[in-house]
Scaffold this active site. Structure first.
Site, mmCIF file in Angstrom:
data_model
loop_
_atom_site.group_PDB
_atom_site.id
_atom_site.type_symbol
_atom_site.label_atom_id
_atom_site.label_comp_id
_atom_site.label_asym_id
_atom_site.label_seq_id
_atom_site.Cartn_x
_atom_site.Cartn_y
_atom_site.Cartn_z
ATOM 1 N N ASP A 11 1.122 5.049 1.857
ATOM 2 C CA ASP A 11 0.604 5.728 3.041
ATOM 3 C C ASP A 11 0.023 7.070 2.626
ATOM 4 O O ASP A 11 0.530 7.715 1.705
ATOM 5 C CB ASP A 11 1.730 5.969 4.053
ATOM 6 C CG ASP A 11 2.144 4.674 4.742
ATOM 7 O OD1 ASP A 11 1.371 3.704 4.706
ATOM 8 O OD2 ASP A 11 3.252 4.658 5.314
ATOM 9 N N ARG A 58 3.884 -8.634 17.596
ATOM 10 C CA ARG A 58 4.741 -7.505 17.240
ATOM 11 C C ARG A 58 3.929 -6.207 17.334
ATOM 12 O O ARG A 58 2.753 -6.180 16.955
ATOM 13 C CB ARG A 58 5.256 -7.705 15.821
ATOM 14 C CG ARG A 58 6.071 -6.534 15.335
ATOM 15 C CD ARG A 58 6.643 -6.752 13.949
ATOM 16 N NE ARG A 58 7.508 -5.618 13.681
ATOM 17 C CZ ARG A 58 7.555 -4.956 12.535
ATOM 18 N NH1 ARG A 58 6.832 -5.358 11.510
ATOM 19 N NH2 ARG A 58 8.344 -3.920 12.389
ATOM 20 N N HIS A 109 0.839 -1.197 0.000
ATOM 21 C CA HIS A 109 0.000 0.000 0.000
ATOM 22 C C HIS A 109 0.877 1.251 0.000
ATOM 23 O O HIS A 109 2.072 1.199 0.304
ATOM 24 C CB HIS A 109 -0.893 0.011 1.246
ATOM 25 C CG HIS A 109 -0.092 0.050 2.522
ATOM 26 N ND1 HIS A 109 0.540 -1.065 3.029
ATOM 27 C CD2 HIS A 109 0.186 1.060 3.386
ATOM 28 C CE1 HIS A 109 1.163 -0.748 4.149
ATOM 29 N NE2 HIS A 109 0.973 0.542 4.379
ATOM 30 N N HIS A 140 4.784 -0.027 -0.050
ATOM 31 C CA HIS A 140 5.425 -0.994 0.851
ATOM 32 C C HIS A 140 4.418 -1.958 1.449
ATOM 33 O O HIS A 140 3.206 -1.736 1.399
ATOM 34 C CB HIS A 140 6.181 -0.276 1.963
ATOM 35 C CG HIS A 140 5.291 0.603 2.804
ATOM 36 N ND1 HIS A 140 4.811 1.817 2.363
ATOM 37 C CD2 HIS A 140 4.794 0.436 4.051
ATOM 38 C CE1 HIS A 140 4.064 2.370 3.301
ATOM 39 N NE2 HIS A 140 4.027 1.544 4.335
#
Ligand SMILES: *[C@@H]1O[C@H](CO)[C@@H](O)[C@H](O)[C@H]1NC(C)=O
Ligand SMILES: *[C@@H]1O[C@H](CO)[C@@H](O)[C@H](O)[C@H]1NC(C)=O
Ligand SMILES: *[C@@H]1O[C@H](CO)[C@@H](O)[C@H](O)[C@H]1NC(C)=O
Length: 727
Positions: free
Chosen positions: A658, A718, A656, A708
């Site tokens: 940002d 995480r 995607h 990314h």
């Protein structure tokens, strides 16, 4: 050559007078009365020793019956003792200086004193006063003077032994009769004044009484030395007397006189009387009771206890007295005591259930030390004190003073834990040198009328001069002021040291209590402490020491958060628990802000958006501007959130863009330890960062180039903190 010209000068003037000018210093004897060795007396003796005066002390160990030495009249006991002592002196050659000592300091030596005495051309010279006391009806009987003070002061006089003997021979008074009145009656009797040959030092050439004369006296700094000067008469008095209500002013002057003080290394008490710990075995160290007082909700309490643990002092020579009056802080106190309490020789905890008021808890702590005969010192430490200097306790003990505080300040303010002076009603007043001391332009150990927050008290005082259990109560004063009032009124000196950098004090204002880790919210109120706690220790090196890494084109990687910051943020989010932000998630996706949905909690959901913005502005914007020259950011963000990746929840994020000018992605936990896998891949460059480092930020452009994806987390959980900046 000089000798000849001075002899010639004498011959021209008057031979006899020159003979007297050579009064040898050995002829002078200083006589004083001290039934008790107060701090003021010790200071007097230090200044006398410094100038090589020979002092005879009368009344040592005798009970003082001359009235309250803090208030006139009284003092007949002094005359009785003087008279008796003079009877034993046969050497008619002697010059006697009879002078008070609790509140007197010498500013110069015997040579100057004798010269000025001789120049007064009388057998006895009294100090002078501008105010008449105790009997103002005697005013008209005082001879007029052309210039200067008209009235006699009995606090100091100098004269030939025979004349002084004659003067006191008629004494038949009681110990609590007024010595001042006795000498005034002699002086105002013209026949006696003439026969004994008495005058007064109207222009304060020898003696300066400060009562009624404060406006006349200034400090004169020259060549790194200081001297009190009477500006009305342009004189430099040899002895300065803080009589009447001017005790504090003489304490203040005492910081500068005798003139051992210099601008660079000023230290008024350091030259002697120090107590060294160096030669002691640890088991021989003085036993210190450390009183920790928690009186209000305070940030960084856990950090306080970490510092307490690091205080350089054998722990088996420390006893802890902890008074915690805040239920809010019980977890931190208990955690500390559970983990480390057994290191200390003893621990006493008073909890909030006791509902002790501040004065009561302090009284109790001091009383524990008072009653414990092993207790050598009480080290009082308030929870809001940030004691950065690990050697503070040792440094204070080595000063060997009754009460001594390390100077601490509030960052960026003129606030400190001492007052330089008191107002007439006993409140704060700024002394002339206050700012210089706070800002370190004058360095030393200073006698001051008020200390608070952190100080060391010699425990023997609690058993001698300060036996009152209610030390922190007086009139309607606040406990800190009551304590200082009580200490001052016993003539005990308090000092503040700015010889080292000791630390600072926290602001307890605007402390929020409704979060798990409230300290995270302290970025505005206590920015220095926030930074120390939460910013990575190598953050400041990233630009200067080239710590910045570029793992992929235009992707910058640098340390920003400490481990603690990462843990606190994760724990805070988990504690809040509403992952994926509830109802407005769909709107966010439809509005196009988030191209791909994540399992997350947004900063505004935990009311952290203002603080986060401040963090971006203080710690991210400078890096951005350095890395993308010519680009200035106001660090505005539309979206800032913590993402959780879990294999069975959401392990990864598909490719995607940002919705940001640039993105900050901070890893909040440790690969290998907390999770497996994870990382970020930039597709255009086919470049991955596969071992994210805890506390490190990835910074990259949001749109266009840096398409990314989030690589899968294969085990564990995480967390990352993501911000879309300048959307
Ligand atoms: C005091 O006496 C000592 C030794 O006699 C001398 O070295 C010192 O300079 C004297 N101090 C003053 C202030 O005169
Ligand atoms: C006082 O003594 C001085 C010498 O010290 C002398 O010159 C003066 O005449 C005396 N004054 C009186 C009034 O006796
Ligand atoms: C900071 O940098 C030093 C020197 O490179 C390193 O030894 C230290 O571990 C770093 N600190 C942290 C918390 O990573």
């Amino acid at each position: 050559m000089r000798l000849w010209s001075s002899l010639l000068f004498c011959a021209l003037l008057h031979l006899v007078q020159c003979d007297e000018q050579r009064i040898r210093e050995e002829r002078l004897l200083v006589v004083t009365v001290a039934t008790k060795e107060t701090d003021g007396f010790a200071r007097f003796m230090r200044s006398a020793k410094h100038f090589n005066y020979t002092v005879k002390v009368l009344g040592r160990g005798e009970k003082w019956t001359g009235g309250d030495y803090m208030s006139a009249p009284g003092g007949g006991q002094k005359v009785r003792l003087l008279k008796a002592a003079l009877d034993d002196m046969k050497d008619e050659d002697k010059i006697i200086l009879f002078i008070d000592s609790f509140d007197v300091i010498f500013a110069s030596g015997p040579k100057e004193l004798l010269k000025k005495f001789q120049q007064a051309r009388h057998k006895v010279v009294f100090s002078s006063e501008s105010l008449i006391w105790p009997d103002r009806h005697l005013q008209d009987k005082h001879p007029h003077v052309r210039e200067g003070n008209r009235f006699l002061g009995s606090g100091a006089f100098i004269g030939h032994l025979a004349n002084i003997k004659e003067m006191v021979s008629d004494w038949t008074g009681e110990d609590d009769d007024s010595d001042q009145l006795f000498f005034t009656n002699i002086f105002t009797d013209p026949a006696k004044r003439k026969s004994i040959n008495i005058t007064i030092d109207s222009k304060c050439r020898l003696f300066q009484n400060l009562h009624g004369a404060l406006d006349e006296v200034v400090l004169k700094f020259e060549d790194g030395r200081v001297r009190a000067r009477n500006v009305l008469y342009d004189t430099l008095p040899v002895a300065v007397h803080g009589n009447g209500p001017t005790k504090l002013q003489v304490n203040y002057l005492g910081n500068y006189i005798p003139n051992t003080w210099t601008f660079e290394t000023g230290c008024t008490v350091c030259e002697e009387g120090l107590r060294s710990l160096a030669a002691l075995k640890e088991s021989e160290y003085p036993l210190v009771m450390v009183g920790v007082f928690i009186q209000q909700p305070t940030p960084f309490v856990a950090v306080f206890f970490e510092r307490l643990l690091k205080l350089q002092y054998p722990k088996n020579r420390l006893k802890l007295f902890i008074s915690n009056q805040e239920a809010h802080h019980e977890p931190q106190v208990h955690a500390f005591l559970q983990d480390h309490g057994s290191l200390y020789q003893d621990v006493k905890l008073i909890g909030p259930e006791e509902q002790l008021k501040e004065a009561a808890s302090r009284n109790l702590g001091f009383d524990m030390c008072r009653k414990d005969e092993d207790c050598d010192y009480f080290f009082s430490l308030d929870i809001e004190v940030v004691l950065k200097n690990e050697n503070t306790l040792k440094i204070l003990i080595e000063q060997n003073l009754p009460v001594v505080a390390p100077m601490i300040t509030r960052v960026g303010r003129l606030w400190s834990n001492f007052w330089g002076a008191l107002s007439a009603d006993g409140y704060y007043a700024r002394s002339e040198d206050y700012v210089d001391i706070v800002q370190g332009r004058r360095v030393g150990v200073w006698n001051v009328p008020y200390v608070s927050s952190v100080y060391l008290l010699r425990a023997s005082l609690l058993r001698s001069d300060l036996p009152d259990v209610e030390l922190f109560n007086a009139h309607n004063l606040d406990p800190d002021m009551a304590f200082c009032h009580n200490v001052r009124s016993k003539g005990i000196f308090m000092y503040v040291a700015n010889t080292h950098s000791f630390g600072r004090i926290l602001s307890t204002e605007n402390y929020q209590m409704n979060h798990l880790h409230n300290d995270l919210w302290q970025i505005f109120e206590n920015p220095v402490d926030w930074e120390e706690r939460y910013i990575h220790e190598n953050y400041s090196h990233i630009l200067k020491d080239k710590l910045m890494e570029t793992p992929c084109p235009d992707v910058y990687w640098f340390p920003v958060f400490s481990d603690v910051a990462c843990n606190h943020i994760v724990e805070e989010m988990e504690n809040f628990g509403e992952w994926s932000g509830g109802g407005n998630r769909d709107e966010r996706i439809q509005g196009g802000y988030e191209n791909v949905p994540t399992i997350d909690i947004h900063m505004n959901q935990v009311n952290y958006e203002k603080e986060w913005q401040k963090f971006l502005l203080e710690y991210i914007a400078p890096v951005t501007e350095k890395m993308f020259p010519g680009y200035y950011t106001r660090a505005q963000f539309d979206l800032a959130f913590v993402v959780r990746y879990k294999p069975d929840e959401q392990p990864a994020l598909r490719p995607h863009h940002d919705a940001s000018t640039f993105t900050i992605n901070i890893a909040l936990n440790q690969v290998g330890l907390d999770f497996q896998g994870g990382g970020c891949r930039f597709l255009r460059y086919d470049c991955s960062i596969t071992s994210p480092r805890k506390g490190w930020a990835l910074m990259h452009p949001g749109r266009l180039t840096h398409y990314h994806e989030g690589l899968p987390t294969t085990a564990g959980v995480r967390y990352i903190a993501v911000s879309f900046v300048d959307p």
